[in-house]
Scaffold this active site. Sequence first.
Site, PDB file in Angstrom:
ATOM      1  N   THR A   1       0.856  -1.192   0.000  1.00 45.09           N
ATOM      2  CA  THR A   1       0.000   0.000   0.000  1.00 45.09           C
ATOM      3  C   THR A   1       0.893   1.243   0.000  1.00 45.09           C
ATOM      4  O   THR A   1       2.014   1.237   0.506  1.00 45.09           O
ATOM      5  CB  THR A   1      -0.973   0.028   1.192  1.00 45.09           C
ATOM      6  N   GLY A   2       0.380   2.287  -0.610  1.00 43.07           N
ATOM      7  CA  GLY A   2       1.157   3.527  -0.677  1.00 43.07           C
ATOM      8  C   GLY A   2       2.446   3.345  -1.447  1.00 43.07           C
ATOM      9  O   GLY A   2       3.505   3.819  -1.038  1.00 43.07           O
TER      10      GLY A   2
ATOM     11  N   GLY B   1       7.465   7.700  -2.399  1.00 42.52           N
ATOM     12  CA  GLY B   1       8.310   7.474  -1.226  1.00 42.52           C
ATOM     13  C   GLY B   1       8.902   6.084  -1.094  1.00 42.52           C
ATOM     14  O   GLY B   1       9.259   5.433  -2.081  1.00 42.52           O
TER      15      GLY B   1
ATOM     16  N   TYR C   1      -0.261  11.615  14.409  1.00 45.37           N
ATOM     17  CA  TYR C   1       0.633  10.712  13.664  1.00 45.37           C
ATOM     18  C   TYR C   1       1.226   9.644  14.601  1.00 45.37           C
ATOM     19  O   TYR C   1       1.174   8.449  14.308  1.00 45.37           O
ATOM     20  CB  TYR C   1       1.762  11.528  13.020  1.00 45.37           C
TER      21      TYR C   1
HETATM   22  N1  LIG Z   1       9.552   9.354   5.674  1.00 43.00           N
HETATM   23  C1  LIG Z   1      10.037   8.965   6.841  1.00 43.00           C
HETATM   24  O1  LIG Z   1      11.099   9.417   7.288  1.00 43.00           O
HETATM   25  C2  LIG Z   1       9.304   7.938   7.651  1.00 43.00           C
HETATM   26  C3  LIG Z   1       9.776   7.631   8.940  1.00 43.00           C
HETATM   27  C4  LIG Z   1       9.112   6.677   9.685  1.00 43.00           C
HETATM   28  C5  LIG Z   1       8.016   6.022   9.147  1.00 43.00           C
HETATM   29  N2  LIG Z   1       7.585   6.337   7.905  1.00 43.00           N
HETATM   30  C6  LIG Z   1       6.398   5.626   7.380  1.00 43.00           C
HETATM   31  O2  LIG Z   1       6.692   5.116   6.094  1.00 43.00           O
HETATM   32  C7  LIG Z   1       5.476   5.037   5.326  1.00 43.00           C
HETATM   33  C8  LIG Z   1       5.707   5.679   3.958  1.00 43.00           C
HETATM   34  O3  LIG Z   1       6.072   7.024   4.144  1.00 43.00           O
HETATM   35  P1  LIG Z   1       6.760   7.915   3.019  1.00 43.00           P
HETATM   36  O4  LIG Z   1       7.652   8.841   3.744  1.00 43.00           O
HETATM   37  O5  LIG Z   1       7.286   7.053   1.942  1.00 43.00           O
HETATM   38  O6  LIG Z   1       5.483   8.759   2.514  1.00 43.00           O
HETATM   39  P2  LIG Z   1       5.123   9.447   1.128  1.00 43.00           P
HETATM   40  O7  LIG Z   1       6.297   9.581   0.231  1.00 43.00           O
HETATM   41  O8  LIG Z   1       4.361  10.674   1.510  1.00 43.00           O
HETATM   42  O9  LIG Z   1       4.139   8.382   0.449  1.00 43.00           O
HETATM   43  C9  LIG Z   1       2.925   8.045   1.058  1.00 43.00           C
HETATM   44  C10 LIG Z   1       2.188   7.011   0.245  1.00 43.00           C
HETATM   45  O10 LIG Z   1       0.941   6.730   0.921  1.00 43.00           O
HETATM   46  C11 LIG Z   1      -0.131   6.971   0.023  1.00 43.00           C
HETATM   47  N3  LIG Z   1      -1.294   7.544   0.697  1.00 43.00           N
HETATM   48  C12 LIG Z   1      -1.325   8.645   1.494  1.00 43.00           C
HETATM   49  N4  LIG Z   1      -2.586   8.881   1.884  1.00 43.00           N
HETATM   50  C13 LIG Z   1      -3.366   7.923   1.306  1.00 43.00           C
HETATM   51  C14 LIG Z   1      -4.759   7.652   1.319  1.00 43.00           C
HETATM   52  N5  LIG Z   1      -5.636   8.417   1.966  1.00 43.00           N
HETATM   53  N6  LIG Z   1      -5.204   6.593   0.610  1.00 43.00           N
HETATM   54  C15 LIG Z   1      -4.346   5.822  -0.082  1.00 43.00           C
HETATM   55  N7  LIG Z   1      -3.014   6.025  -0.122  1.00 43.00           N
HETATM   56  C16 LIG Z   1      -2.544   7.068   0.560  1.00 43.00           C
HETATM   57  C17 LIG Z   1       0.413   7.953  -1.011  1.00 43.00           C
HETATM   58  O11 LIG Z   1      -0.359   7.804  -2.172  1.00 43.00           O
HETATM   59  P3  LIG Z   1      -0.641   9.005  -3.196  1.00 43.00           P
HETATM   60  O12 LIG Z   1       0.400   8.861  -4.271  1.00 43.00           O
HETATM   61  O13 LIG Z   1      -2.008   8.719  -3.672  1.00 43.00           O
HETATM   62  O14 LIG Z   1      -0.506  10.294  -2.422  1.00 43.00           O
HETATM   63  C18 LIG Z   1       1.841   7.469  -1.163  1.00 43.00           C
HETATM   64  O15 LIG Z   1       1.910   6.395  -2.047  1.00 43.00           O
HETATM   65  C19 LIG Z   1       4.404   5.750   6.156  1.00 43.00           C
HETATM   66  O16 LIG Z   1       3.607   4.789   6.812  1.00 43.00           O
HETATM   67  C20 LIG Z   1       5.213   6.542   7.164  1.00 43.00           C
HETATM   68  O17 LIG Z   1       4.494   6.795   8.358  1.00 43.00           O
HETATM   69  C21 LIG Z   1       8.192   7.282   7.135  1.00 43.00           C
END
Ligand SMILES: NC(=O)c1ccc[n+]([C@@H]2O[C@H](COP(=O)([O-])OP(=O)(O)OC[C@H]3O[C@@H](n4cnc5c(N)ncnc54)[C@H](OP(=O)(O)O)[C@@H]3O)[C@@H](O)[C@H]2O)c1
Length: 277
Positions: free
Chosen positions: A12-13, A17, A167
């Site tokens: 998912t997602g 990212g 969050y």
């Molecule tokens: N970035 C960090 O440093 C970090 C640290 C700790 C944990 N995480 C975790 O890692 C995971 C990925 O994070 P990321 O940083 O890669 O985020 P990101 O680049 O913002 O990507 C988020 C993804 O989730 C999807 N998404 C968001 N809202 C949605 C919704 N309502 N319905 C369906 N899909 C949705 C987005 O799809 P769209 O393309 O449709 O927007 C995108 O594919 C998250 O669970 C985050 O909490 C991240």
Amino acid sequence: MPQQSRKIALVTGSTDGVGRFVAERLGADGWDVIVHGRDAERGAAVVATIAAVGGGARFLSADLSDLAAVRGLAEQVAKAAPRLDLLINNAGIGSGGSGAKRQINAAGVELRFAVNYLAGFALTMRLLPLLRASAPARIVNVASIGQRAIDFDDVMLERGYSGGRAYTQSKLAQIMFSFDLAQRLEGTGVTVNCLHPATYMATTMVREAGATPWSTVEEGGQAILQLAQSPVAEGRSGLYFNGLAEARADSQAYDAEARAKLWGLSSQLAGLTDEGR
Ligand SMILES: NC(=O)c1ccc[n+]([C@@H]2O[C@H](COP(=O)([O-])OP(=O)(O)OC[C@H]3O[C@@H](n4cnc5c(N)ncnc54)[C@H](OP(=O)(O)O)[C@@H]3O)[C@@H](O)[C@H]2O)c1
């Protein structure tokens, strides 16, 4: 897609990212990947990247803030995939920075709780029959080191809201769910683990929160892939990892009573029985 001999993963997602990185790497490693997100154009781009390295992929769209769409996604997956060897609940929205305002979905559920946690709960429970039939299978919940104990008197954060609180509560909820589900699935061949991938990877959610990236997407992606496909995680379940190393989560995750409360609330909100059906 799907080819009978290939293992099938849903990430998912994976239109952006670290989810995108993981989906593309799984595709390159020979998995059939179900790419998920909301944006068809970004989904098609990920599918094309996977196809270009000889992998199989398809895109399914669903807005995870809507539980009816989550149910629809589970139904589409069950229709499209004869088996499911790996489910990575990765989609999420970040803290939104200091100006984030409280938002709720159409059912009145606080948005980060709904998207980051409840959607993964509902999707996993609805896909469990397929995962169990495909055992050995793995579930990986992408949580965070940012965790905050859930106040069961105010789960929807009507008082003292901040995007950071929303969050971190949602991320601890994912860990509590992982620990409970792992116990429930003992002996089935389906394992469940969760992790903090890496701190402040250079992704959309980090940029939107106004934070300066510290880690690469590859670093977090490798940590997710370890739990998803490495022999290191084979047969291991109910664990929380910080990056590549096993770690300890917030103490509420080890409180069976709190976990039971969360499970009951989640089943009720998701319209599932306590057994998740
Ligand atoms: N970035 C960090 O440093 C970090 C640290 C700790 C944990 N995480 C975790 O890692 C995971 C990925 O994070 P990321 O940083 O890669 O985020 P990101 O680049 O913002 O990507 C988020 C993804 O989730 C999807 N998404 C968001 N809202 C949605 C919704 N309502 N319905 C369906 N899909 C949705 C987005 O799809 P769209 O393309 O449709 O927007 C995108 O594919 C998250 O669970 C985050 O909490 C991240």
